[in-house]
Design a protein around this motif. Structure first.
Motif, short mmCIF file in Angstrom:
data_model
loop_
_atom_site.label_atom_id
_atom_site.label_comp_id
_atom_site.label_asym_id
_atom_site.label_seq_id
_atom_site.Cartn_x
_atom_site.Cartn_y
_atom_site.Cartn_z
N ALA A 96 0.83 -1.20 0.00
CA ALA A 96 0.00 0.00 0.00
C ALA A 96 0.87 1.25 0.00
O ALA A 96 0.56 2.24 -0.69
CB ALA A 96 -0.92 -0.02 1.21
N ARG A 97 1.97 1.22 0.75
CA ARG A 97 2.85 2.38 0.81
C ARG A 97 3.47 2.66 -0.55
O ARG A 97 3.50 3.80 -1.02
CB ARG A 97 3.95 2.15 1.85
CG ARG A 97 4.85 3.36 2.07
CD ARG A 97 6.08 2.99 2.87
NE ARG A 97 7.04 2.26 2.05
CZ ARG A 97 8.26 1.90 2.46
NH1 ARG A 97 8.64 2.17 3.69
NH2 ARG A 97 9.07 1.26 1.67
N GLU A 98 3.98 1.62 -1.22
CA GLU A 98 4.61 1.83 -2.51
C GLU A 98 3.60 2.33 -3.54
O GLU A 98 3.92 3.23 -4.34
CB GLU A 98 5.26 0.55 -3.03
CG GLU A 98 5.96 0.77 -4.37
CD GLU A 98 6.68 -0.46 -4.89
OE1 GLU A 98 6.17 -1.07 -5.85
OE2 GLU A 98 7.73 -0.78 -4.34
N ALA A 99 2.40 1.78 -3.52
CA ALA A 99 1.38 2.23 -4.48
C ALA A 99 1.04 3.70 -4.27
O ALA A 99 0.80 4.43 -5.25
CB ALA A 99 0.13 1.37 -4.34
N LEU A 100 1.02 4.15 -3.03
CA LEU A 100 0.76 5.56 -2.77
C LEU A 100 1.89 6.44 -3.30
O LEU A 100 1.67 7.55 -3.76
CB LEU A 100 0.58 5.80 -1.27
CG LEU A 100 -0.75 5.36 -0.66
CD1 LEU A 100 -0.70 5.48 0.86
CD2 LEU A 100 -1.91 6.18 -1.23
N LEU A 101 3.12 5.93 -3.22
CA LEU A 101 4.27 6.72 -3.65
C LEU A 101 4.40 6.82 -5.16
O LEU A 101 4.71 7.89 -5.69
CB LEU A 101 5.55 6.10 -3.07
CG LEU A 101 5.78 6.26 -1.57
CD1 LEU A 101 6.99 5.44 -1.14
CD2 LEU A 101 5.98 7.73 -1.21
N ILE A 102 4.15 5.71 -5.86
CA ILE A 102 4.44 5.70 -7.30
C ILE A 102 3.22 5.44 -8.17
O ILE A 102 3.31 5.50 -9.40
CB ILE A 102 5.54 4.66 -7.63
CG1 ILE A 102 5.05 3.23 -7.35
CG2 ILE A 102 6.81 4.95 -6.85
CD1 ILE A 102 6.04 2.15 -7.77
N GLY A 103 2.07 5.14 -7.56
CA GLY A 103 0.86 4.86 -8.33
C GLY A 103 0.66 3.37 -8.52
O GLY A 103 1.61 2.58 -8.52
N SER A 104 -0.60 2.98 -8.69
CA SER A 104 -0.94 1.56 -8.78
C SER A 104 -0.37 0.90 -10.03
O SER A 104 0.04 -0.27 -9.99
CB SER A 104 -2.45 1.38 -8.72
OG SER A 104 -3.08 2.08 -9.79
N GLU A 105 -0.33 1.62 -11.14
CA GLU A 105 0.19 1.02 -12.39
C GLU A 105 1.68 0.70 -12.25
O GLU A 105 2.11 -0.43 -12.56
CB GLU A 105 -0.04 1.96 -13.56
CG GLU A 105 0.54 1.49 -14.88
CD GLU A 105 -0.21 0.31 -15.49
OE1 GLU A 105 0.38 -0.41 -16.32
OE2 GLU A 105 -1.38 0.09 -15.13
N ALA A 106 2.46 1.67 -11.79
CA ALA A 106 3.90 1.44 -11.64
C ALA A 106 4.16 0.37 -10.59
O ALA A 106 5.05 -0.47 -10.76
CB ALA A 106 4.60 2.74 -11.25
N HIS A 107 3.37 0.37 -9.51
CA HIS A 107 3.54 -0.66 -8.48
C HIS A 107 3.29 -2.04 -9.06
O HIS A 107 4.06 -2.98 -8.81
CB HIS A 107 2.59 -0.40 -7.31
CG HIS A 107 2.48 -1.55 -6.37
ND1 HIS A 107 3.46 -1.86 -5.45
CD2 HIS A 107 1.51 -2.50 -6.23
CE1 HIS A 107 3.10 -2.94 -4.78
NE2 HIS A 107 1.93 -3.35 -5.22
N ALA A 108 2.22 -2.19 -9.81
CA ALA A 108 1.88 -3.50 -10.38
C ALA A 108 3.00 -3.98 -11.30
O ALA A 108 3.39 -5.16 -11.27
CB ALA A 108 0.56 -3.40 -11.13
N ARG A 109 3.52 -3.10 -12.13
CA ARG A 109 4.59 -3.50 -13.04
C ARG A 109 5.88 -3.82 -12.28
O ARG A 109 6.62 -4.74 -12.66
CB ARG A 109 4.82 -2.41 -14.09
CG ARG A 109 3.63 -2.26 -15.03
CD ARG A 109 3.90 -1.44 -16.26
NE ARG A 109 2.71 -1.44 -17.10
CZ ARG A 109 2.38 -2.42 -17.92
NH1 ARG A 109 3.18 -3.48 -18.05
NH2 ARG A 109 1.28 -2.36 -18.64
N ASN A 110 6.15 -3.06 -11.24
CA ASN A 110 7.33 -3.36 -10.42
C ASN A 110 7.23 -4.75 -9.79
O ASN A 110 8.22 -5.49 -9.72
CB ASN A 110 7.49 -2.31 -9.32
CG ASN A 110 8.06 -1.01 -9.82
OD1 ASN A 110 8.47 -0.90 -10.98
ND2 ASN A 110 8.08 -0.01 -8.96
N GLU A 111 6.04 -5.10 -9.30
CA GLU A 111 5.86 -6.40 -8.66
C GLU A 111 6.07 -7.53 -9.66
O GLU A 111 6.75 -8.52 -9.37
CB GLU A 111 4.47 -6.48 -8.04
CG GLU A 111 4.26 -5.60 -6.83
CD GLU A 111 5.02 -6.10 -5.62
OE1 GLU A 111 4.53 -7.00 -4.93
OE2 GLU A 111 6.14 -5.58 -5.37
#
Length: 335
Positions: free
Chosen positions: A213-228
């Motif tokens: 949740a913290r990372e998604a808030l920092l970079i956005g859900s799209e970037a978080h999903a791709r990072n994962e």
């Protein structure tokens, strides 16, 4: 005081500072092994020395995947309990000078971390890497462990790592049968990474995993999903063929499973349940499937898992499948 990364020839002097400690299991042998694997590097191992050539007062060791350009997290922090402070000009106080109320280990370690963070930032690494401490599940009940954490935490906070999150770490033996909880879900392979990017994005709403949740808030859900997806695809050691989509008996996608493997053991990499299917016990069924895959595909004796202390549904699901909490990970971060 000098703060700098080491050169390879200094390794033995650094290893002499790594002693058994209640807040870390890191040993000299582990340092050598991780240097050999590329998870540690000389320029990710920093020392604080009072003068050139003198024994370090503190050592900080950062970890990263072998393919990483920058370190991912601070793995260990050591400091001498009786540092021989050099003479100080009282008219010019510097960040590492201890105050009478501060453990001198905290002061020198904070200054060491601050110096390293400045160099990392100049090289493009912002924010500073998190600090991970691996602790017993009841660490607060043991004064020696709590004290070992306290001076390190003070140093980390002084260096800007002021946010704290706690995660539970679980283990399960691979030779124990995996319970068959129900036949409500069936699992299929999916070769398209974009499908998993979409699923990572869809499970984010109301996620109880604090780090995600913290990372998604920092970079956005799209970037978080791709990072994962990129992390499990390219940085972890699990096979891509292990990934599964969880479907109901009518074919609806209810969630997904990413069994994985770190550099040591198989791990319950990631499990997700879509918001509209939560509250039905599907997390335990997905964990059971992950466990079956890892037990069949790996020769390891245990499978490990981790989740946020606050993620009560996943904690309950892990326990239902037979996982037991073995220790905790305290994460100190800048943001």
């Amino acid at each position: 005081m000098i703060f700098r990364p080491i050169v390879p020839q200094e390794l033995n002097a650094v290893l002499a500072q790594i002693r058994p400690d209640p807040s870390t299991s890191l040993s000299a042998e582990m340092v050598r092994a991780r240097l050999a694997s590329g998870e540690y590097r000389p320029d990710w191992i920093w020392v604080a020395e009072p003068d050139p050539g003198r024994a370090p007062l503190a050592v900080a060791i950062w970890w990263g995947a072998p393919t990483d350009v920058h370190p991912s997290n601070l793995d260990a922090l050591f400091a001498r309990s009786d540092p021989a402070w050099p003479s100080i000009d009282p008219r010019r106080r510097t960040p590492w000078v201890p105050s009478p109320t501060v453990d001198p280990r905290s002061a020198v370690a904070a200054a060491l971390l601050t110096a390293a963070h400045q160099v990392f930032a100049a090289d493009g690494l912002i924010p500073a890497p998190d600090y991970h401490l691996f602790l017993p599940p009841d660490w607060r009940d043991h004064p020696e462990v709590a004290a070992s954490v306290a001076w390190r935490r003070y140093a980390a906070e002084a260096a800007g790592l002021r946010l704290a999150a706690e995660r539970l770490r679980f283990e399960r033996e691979t030779d124990r049968p995996v319970p068959s909880l129900s036949s409500r879900l069936f699992f299929t392979s999916e070769p398209d990474d974009e499908v998993f990017v979409d699923l990572f994005r869809r499970v984010l709403p109301s996620s109880l995993d604090a780090m995600c949740a913290r990372e998604a808030l920092l970079i956005g859900s799209e970037a978080h999903a791709r990072n994962e997806v990129a992390f499990y695809r390219w940085e972890m050691y699990g096979k891509r063929s292990w990934w599964r989509i969880a479907r109901t008996s009518t074919g609806q996608v209810a969630g997904f499973a990413i069994p994985s493997h770190n550099s040591f053991v198989p791990v319950v990499g990631y499990l997700g349940v879509l918001p509209e299917f939560r509250g039905r016990g599907f997390a335990a069924e997905i964990i059971a499937e992950i466990t079956r895959i890892l037990a069949a595909e790996s020769h390891a004796e245990v499978v490990r898992a981790e989740t946020s202390l606050s993620n009560h549904p996943v904690v309950a699901a892990l326990e239902l499948v037979g996982y037991r909490n073995r220790n905790r990970r305290l994460v100190l971060s800048a943001v």
